[in-house]
Write a protein that holds these residues in place. Structure first.
Motif, PDB file in Angstrom:
ATOM      1  N   LEU A  37     -19.185 -26.412  18.455  1.00 23.28           N
ATOM      2  CA  LEU A  37     -17.916 -26.870  17.919  1.00 23.28           C
ATOM      3  C   LEU A  37     -16.977 -25.671  17.977  1.00 23.28           C
ATOM      4  N   LEU A  38     -15.900 -25.816  18.706  1.00 20.59           N
ATOM      5  CA  LEU A  38     -14.886 -24.764  18.816  1.00 20.59           C
ATOM      6  C   LEU A  38     -13.627 -25.211  18.086  1.00 20.59           C
ATOM      7  N   VAL A  39     -13.001 -24.294  17.401  1.00 17.15           N
ATOM      8  CA  VAL A  39     -11.679 -24.521  16.828  1.00 17.15           C
ATOM      9  C   VAL A  39     -10.727 -23.643  17.612  1.00 17.15           C
ATOM     10  N   LEU A  40      -9.689 -24.263  18.160  1.00 17.70           N
ATOM     11  CA  LEU A  40      -8.702 -23.529  18.946  1.00 17.70           C
ATOM     12  C   LEU A  40      -7.332 -23.636  18.300  1.00 17.70           C
ATOM     13  N   ARG A  41      -6.560 -22.584  18.498  1.00 19.48           N
ATOM     14  CA  ARG A  41      -5.167 -22.567  18.066  1.00 19.48           C
ATOM     15  C   ARG A  41      -4.312 -22.104  19.230  1.00 19.48           C
ATOM     16  N   LYS A  42      -3.110 -22.598  19.257  1.00 23.22           N
ATOM     17  CA  LYS A  42      -2.153 -22.139  20.254  1.00 23.22           C
ATOM     18  C   LYS A  42      -1.345 -21.020  19.608  1.00 23.22           C
ATOM     19  N   LEU A  43      -1.619 -19.795  20.061  1.00 25.15           N
ATOM     20  CA  LEU A  43      -0.972 -18.610  19.514  1.00 25.15           C
ATOM     21  C   LEU A  43      -0.218 -17.902  20.628  1.00 25.15           C
ATOM     22  N   ASN A  44       1.022 -17.586  20.374  1.00 27.88           N
ATOM     23  CA  ASN A  44       1.867 -16.912  21.373  1.00 27.88           C
ATOM     24  C   ASN A  44       1.866 -17.669  22.707  1.00 27.88           C
ATOM     25  N   GLY A  45       1.891 -19.012  22.619  1.00 29.62           N
ATOM     26  CA  GLY A  45       1.977 -19.848  23.817  1.00 29.62           C
ATOM     27  C   GLY A  45       0.675 -20.034  24.568  1.00 29.62           C
ATOM     28  N   ARG A  46      -0.453 -19.624  23.996  1.00 33.12           N
ATOM     29  CA  ARG A  46      -1.734 -19.663  24.694  1.00 33.12           C
ATOM     30  C   ARG A  46      -2.824 -20.194  23.766  1.00 33.12           C
ATOM     31  N   TRP A  47      -3.657 -21.106  24.280  1.00 37.65           N
ATOM     32  CA  TRP A  47      -4.782 -21.632  23.511  1.00 37.65           C
ATOM     33  C   TRP A  47      -5.915 -20.615  23.490  1.00 37.65           C
ATOM     34  N   VAL A  48      -6.420 -20.343  22.281  1.00 37.01           N
ATOM     35  CA  VAL A  48      -7.547 -19.413  22.119  1.00 37.01           C
ATOM     36  C   VAL A  48      -8.530 -19.988  21.099  1.00 37.01           C
ATOM     37  N   ILE A  49      -9.772 -19.616  21.263  1.00 42.98           N
ATOM     38  CA  ILE A  49     -10.823 -20.020  20.326  1.00 42.98           C
ATOM     39  C   ILE A  49     -10.734 -19.101  19.119  1.00 42.98           C
ATOM     40  N   VAL A  50     -10.590 -19.691  17.929  1.00 47.57           N
ATOM     41  CA  VAL A  50     -10.521 -18.895  16.700  1.00 47.57           C
ATOM     42  C   VAL A  50     -11.806 -19.003  15.894  1.00 47.57           C
ATOM     43  N   ALA A  51     -12.610 -20.036  16.186  1.00 49.09           N
ATOM     44  CA  ALA A  51     -13.915 -20.195  15.520  1.00 49.09           C
ATOM     45  C   ALA A  51     -14.848 -20.897  16.496  1.00 49.09           C
ATOM     46  N   ASP A  52     -16.075 -20.408  16.555  1.00 45.37           N
ATOM     47  CA  ASP A  52     -17.100 -20.937  17.467  1.00 45.37           C
ATOM     48  C   ASP A  52     -18.399 -21.095  16.681  1.00 45.37           C
ATOM     49  N   HIS A  53     -18.887 -22.314  16.609  1.00 42.50           N
ATOM     50  CA  HIS A  53     -20.196 -22.571  15.995  1.00 42.50           C
ATOM     51  C   HIS A  53     -21.078 -23.110  17.103  1.00 42.50           C
ATOM     52  N   SER A  54     -21.953 -22.276  17.609  1.00 42.19           N
ATOM     53  CA  SER A  54     -22.851 -22.650  18.698  1.00 42.19           C
ATOM     54  C   SER A  54     -24.287 -22.601  18.216  1.00 42.19           C
ATOM     55  N   SER A  55     -25.032 -23.627  18.544  1.00 37.48           N
ATOM     56  CA  SER A  55     -26.451 -23.651  18.167  1.00 37.48           C
ATOM     57  C   SER A  55     -27.285 -24.177  19.328  1.00 37.48           C
TER      58      SER A  55
END
Length: 145
Positions: A127-145
């Protein structure tokens, strides 16, 4: 009264059209982030893979070892866990469900798979949480199992 309804209908149609195109554009942009990450991983470039993540101390990665905060510690963990291109293997993502939450936030559910002939395959879900920061999508939280 009738004139105001005539003016309102085109505005509603335009608003509706804009609302439906934004999520599609966001989905495409987010899928491009994941595609760029996959390409970097598959050429053995962990630092390139990490470009999809928010370069901040507030980035959070949740994995089998618990919580990791920050871009650099996350990069260090990847490098420690995958010290060579052979250990990294070939990454594929599947069953992706991109869900825009707002014009500047989204989450992605999916499955990851590492094909590693010498070391054995690995796979799981994320489950990734992404935000658009400074015009660019980036992953801000990653829960990988």
């Amino acid at each position: 009264m009738r004139t105001s309804y005539r003016a309102l209908v085109p505005m509603l149609l335009l608003t509706s059209a804009c609302a439906t195109t934004r999520p599609t554009a966001a989905r495409q942009d987010i899928l491009q982030v994941l595609s760029t990450q996959t390409a970097a991983w598959n050429r053995g470039d962990v630092a390139g893979f990490m470009q999809g993540y928010w370069q901040s101390d507030s980035l959070v990665f949740i994995g089998k070892s618990g919580l990791t905060y920050g871009w650099q510690p996350t990069l260090d963990n990847y490098r420690r866990s995958y010290p060579s291109a052979e250990a990294m293997g070939q990454l594929t993502f599947s069953n992706l469900r991109v869900q825009p939450l707002s014009p500047a936030a989204a989450h992605v559910l999916g499955r990851w798979h590492l094909a590693r002939p010498a070391a054995g395959d690995l796979s799981g879900h994320f489950l990734l949480v992404l935000r658009k920061l400074n015009g660019r999508w980036v992953i801000v939280a990653d829960h990988s199992s």
